[in-house]
Design an enzyme around this catalytic site. Sequence first.
Site, short mmCIF file in Angstrom:
data_model
loop_
_atom_site.label_atom_id
_atom_site.label_comp_id
_atom_site.label_asym_id
_atom_site.label_seq_id
_atom_site.Cartn_x
_atom_site.Cartn_y
_atom_site.Cartn_z
N GLY A 208 -3.48 -12.27 1.88
CA GLY A 208 -2.44 -11.49 0.71
C GLY A 208 -1.19 -11.57 1.49
O GLY A 208 -0.89 -12.54 2.26
N ASN A 209 -0.07 -10.78 1.28
CA ASN A 209 1.16 -10.97 2.01
C ASN A 209 1.58 -9.42 1.99
O ASN A 209 1.21 -8.47 1.36
CB ASN A 209 1.95 -11.96 1.34
CG ASN A 209 2.37 -11.72 0.04
OD1 ASN A 209 3.12 -10.65 -0.50
ND2 ASN A 209 1.77 -12.68 -0.74
#
Length: 400
Positions: A208-209
Amino acid sequence: MLAGKKILLAVCGSIAAYKSAFLVRLLVKKGAKVQVIMTNSAKDFITPLTLSTLSKNPVHSDFFEEKSGQWQSHVELGLWADIMLIAPASANTLAKLANGLCDNLLSAVYLSARCPILIAPAMDLDMYQHPATKANIDRLLSFGNHLIDAEDGELASGLSGQGRMADPENILAYVEAFLAPERPLSGKKVVITSGPTHEAIDAVRFIGNHSSGKMGAALAEACRDAGAKVTFITGPVHALPPNNTISIQQVKSAGEMFEAAQKSFKDADVGIFAAAVSDYRPKESYSNKKKKDGHSFSIELIENPDIAAELGKNKRKNQITVGFALETDQEQQNAQKKLQNKNFDLIALNSLNDEGAGFAHETNKVTVFDRHNNHYDFELKSKKEVASDIVNLIAKELNA
Ligand code: C5P
């Protein structure tokens, strides 16, 4: 915009009633004619004298005015108003209005009013979350009333959460936008992608980020306030915009986001791609939790579809797409290259080198480029203000 507009402000018994004084002042300052109705319990929180002084009109509370011996016509008040604004609306009043009860002046005026009704609830977070309150609000919306959603924050109880009445400044902005004759995105459909994507590695892990989705949420609200019908497609985030005025679709992966965006973009006028989409996903993901086994472990990554680029390829002549570029070097060149490659009409560049800009901040600093080689440099501002600058440029582009 509000000059001469007749606003009937109804105040219920809630600690937020003190904010009604500020609200009356803001409305009167903008040139509106304000009359106030108070429930009896509202008077425990703020005096009628305060609100009559600020509104420059007598405050109405009862069917029968003892002093003058006159009957207070609820029908007349309802017919007088251009809008009725119930702020703060207590849980009790919401329940009454949702069920057509009319045992006080406020609820009788509500039932007989022919004007649009705007409701700004205020209560403790558990009351606001209660299924009964939610059902009452849904019912009131289904009658065609408008909700100015309660805000998140510290509550009078000492608890923290959603329930505090929208800030008077925000209510004023809503009222102004509501009464504006022609809004810049009236009748337009806007699709927004926002937030991060999560690409599953196994049953519990993902790639993810750090995207918070705040810029996307601010854009959704700004487009709604500009009169657009908004579909908000969001990856996993903590805070969502209010879902009663914005259609929200929650997705996890880039694949799901692509599918949802493809469907919604077909009949949209504008696509805003504010999501931080993961460029890659694991080629395979394990359906169970992967156990460690003393050996190194590698994940083969394959490219995700580029949602903005794919939708930009086949967009209709009158469809506008807007992208974001978060860059660390050769910022301007990279942003302009992306504008071309992804067939955007506008691209907002934010640099990770600018303090207060980008992920998770409440503020952002953008430069927007268009296809005609114009660029617009904006100061560091709240994401809400940035969103409204971008909306103005979108409106300009749509009219070009
Ligand atoms: O190429 P880059 O990721 O920097 O481009 C950013 C822009 O493209 C953003 O508007 C983003 O939402 C969009 N994008 C997308 N799908 C991807 C990657 C980026 O829609 N897979």
